[in-house]
Design a protein around this motif. Structure first.
Motif, short mmCIF file in Angstrom:
data_model
loop_
_atom_site.label_atom_id
_atom_site.label_comp_id
_atom_site.label_asym_id
_atom_site.label_seq_id
_atom_site.Cartn_x
_atom_site.Cartn_y
_atom_site.Cartn_z
N PHE A 101 0.69 -1.20 0.02
CA PHE A 101 -0.12 0.05 -0.05
C PHE A 101 0.77 1.18 0.00
N CYS A 102 2.34 1.11 -0.12
CA CYS A 102 2.94 2.35 -0.04
C CYS A 102 2.84 3.31 -1.19
N GLU A 103 2.86 4.51 -0.88
CA GLU A 103 2.43 5.53 -1.86
C GLU A 103 3.82 5.36 -2.89
N PRO A 104 3.62 5.30 -4.30
CA PRO A 104 4.53 5.49 -5.13
C PRO A 104 5.33 6.86 -4.98
N GLU A 105 4.72 7.66 -4.81
CA GLU A 105 5.37 8.98 -4.71
C GLU A 105 6.50 8.93 -3.69
N LYS A 110 12.36 8.07 -1.91
CA LYS A 110 13.46 7.26 -1.40
C LYS A 110 14.36 6.87 -2.39
N ARG A 111 13.89 6.31 -3.68
CA ARG A 111 14.91 5.88 -4.33
C ARG A 111 15.80 7.02 -5.06
N GLN A 112 15.15 8.23 -5.33
CA GLN A 112 16.08 9.24 -5.58
C GLN A 112 17.27 9.85 -4.65
N GLU A 113 16.80 9.84 -3.32
CA GLU A 113 17.57 9.95 -2.20
C GLU A 113 18.80 9.13 -2.35
N ARG A 114 18.42 7.68 -2.48
CA ARG A 114 19.48 6.52 -2.46
C ARG A 114 20.59 6.89 -3.55
#
Ligand code: GLU
Length: 472
Positions: A101-105, A110-114
């Motif tokens: 149910f995590c929000e894609p945004e 988080k992906r961008q931060e990593r």
């Protein structure tokens, strides 16, 4: 020979068939034929934005041209959506998949931060062990595959490259169904390969990173895992993945330029596979000799010169009827045009003559069409090397002999030409190149004496007379 081999070619109809894809089809077809197996086709049309009917028809036409249509009806991935959903439910029930149910945004952030830190992003497993109710399932959610906990590494034995291993920490719980209800590539490939009872998956090496995930799904579904063979890519001259900038990549374009289907097939098989030093194979020979032990691990560099050479060999080996069929495939009414301007007897003779130096069928056809018209302008610069102060007299002398004779056989005309040049103390080439320009407007053509016979005396005389005028 292995038993009950079933392989598939699985193109996406998002463009015309690429020569790299067709090579994958060829290797599948050869492996199936070599083992008396079945060669199937699945159209991966789930990318509805980019898949079109036009591309699908074009791909099927390319396969028909190459004699690579499947042994059973084509399976269309989109038509199996309901079945895909049933398999997803099975994975949910067995606990091998879970709703996320995590929000894609949020996840994207988080992906961008990593990635900004130069690290690969992995899903943290927020929803992995969450209890959920049927009511929860009404909220927007994706479905993720649950990568087993106790896994250290994953390995499969590729028929071409041997063991291919990854550590399990390189995997995260990947999405198998998006929020919009569309199942993802790695999942549908497995669901459909199980449905089609595929025993061997033969495809491009760009799919190696997907294979471990797919194996996990097979295991979760208690299905037999197929054998994998990942073919090295076709490379451009600089060692990059072959692109439009390096060469023509669409099979349709090769067809339109006058490459013969069997020549392209032969070339593509040899691009990555070898059988000693042999370059030319009949299909029977390829089927007999084909094996993965002789498929290279490294990418193969595309070489248009070699393809042209092979094409020339195949054109020379083709008889009249096969050339007629190949010209039909060129489209554009070329065959009707040829049959309108030349008799069948002339065409037979012209094909015999022109195929000796042909590399592409289209060029040959255009030359034979343009030969029909008397050249309107002659590029005298082309023959400068062979023109002498006596050229006009030489041509006139030959013309006189030609006018007198009714024997247009090669040997007789050659005799006349030799006698004439001798009188002027010149060489045969001094006459032949001028005649070639006169007859065809070019200095590359089949033998001039054969051409005189095909064109007939009147036309030959007219053309030579026009050259004499142009030289004056
Ligand atoms: N549709 C995929 C492609 O065109 C092929 C997938 C597969 O062979 O598993 O690359």
């Amino acid at each position: 020979m292995l038993k009950n081999i079933r392989v598939r070619f699985a193109p996406s109809p998002t463009g015309h068939l690429h020569i790299g894809s067709v090579r994958v089809a060829i290797f599948n077809w050869l492996y199936a034929r070599h083992n008396n197996g079945t060669y199937l086709m699945r159209v991966e049309d789930t990318d509805t934005q980019r898949s079109t009917k036009e591309f699908l028809d074009s791909q099927i036409d390319s396969l028909r041209w190459l004699n690579l249509l499947p042994d059973e009806p084509i399976v269309y991935q989109m038509s199996r959506l309901e079945e895909h959903k049933k398999v997803i439910n099975k994975l949910l029930e067995s606990g091998d998949a879970y709703p996320c149910f995590c929000e894609p945004e949020e996840l994207e952030k988080k992906r961008q931060e990593r990635e900004a830190l130069g690290r690969a992003y992995k899903y943290e497993g927020t929803c992995r062990n969450k209890k959920y109710t049927q009511d929860d399932l009404k909220k927007p959610h994706a479905i993720r595959f649950k990568v087993p906990d106790n896994l250290e590494y994953l390995e499969f034995n590729d028929l071409i490259r041997g063991p291919v291993k990854i550590e399990s920490d390189q995997l995260d719980d990947f999405i198998i169904m998006r929020r919009d209800g569309a199942p993802t590539y790695n999942f549908v490939v497995v669901a459909d390969d199980i449905f089609m009872q595929i025993t061997h998956v033969i495809r491009g090496e760009d799919h190696i990173p997907n294979t471990h995930k797919q194996i996990l799904i097979y295991k979760a579904l208690n299905s037999n895992i197929p054998v994998f063979a990942h073919l090295p890519l076709i490379l451009g001259p600089a060692g990059n993945k072959l692109s439009k900038r390096d060469a023509t990549v669409s099979v349709q374009e090769y067809k339109q330029q006058g490459f013969l289907a069997d020549a392209l097939f032969n070339y593509l098989v040899r691009l990555g596979w070898s059988h000693g030093d042999q370059e030319l194979f009949t299909r029977e020979e390829m089927v007999k000799f084909f094996d993965f032990d002789h498929v290279g691990k490294k990418g193969a560099i595309f070489d248009i010169k070699k393809l042209e050479w092979i094409n020339g060999v195949y054109i020379r080996q083709s008889d009249y009827n096969s050339l007629v069929n190949a010209i039909k495939e060129l489209g554009n009414n070329y065959l009707q045009e040829l049959e309108k301007i030349w008799s069948q007897e002339q065409l037979k003779e012209l094909f015999e003559q022109y195929k000796q130096r042909a590399t592409k069928l289209l060029d040959m056809v255009l030359d034979i069409i343009s030969l029909h018209n008397d050249p309107k302008v002659l590029d005298l610069a082309l023959v400068q090397k062979w023109v002498t102060p006596n050229s006009i007299d030489l041509l006139q002398a030959f013309l006189q002999e030609l006018n007198k004779t009714s024997d247009l056989s090669h040997d007789h005309l050659l005799n006349l030409a030799n006698n004439t040049v001798e009188k002027f103390n010149l060489k045969l080439v001094n006459l032949a190149q001028l005649l070639r320009l006169a007859l065809t407007g070019k200095i590359m053509s089949p033998g001039v004496f054969e051409l005189i016979k095909i064109l007939g005396k009147d036309s030959a005389v007219n053309r030579i007379t026009f050259l004499i005028k142009s030289l004056k």
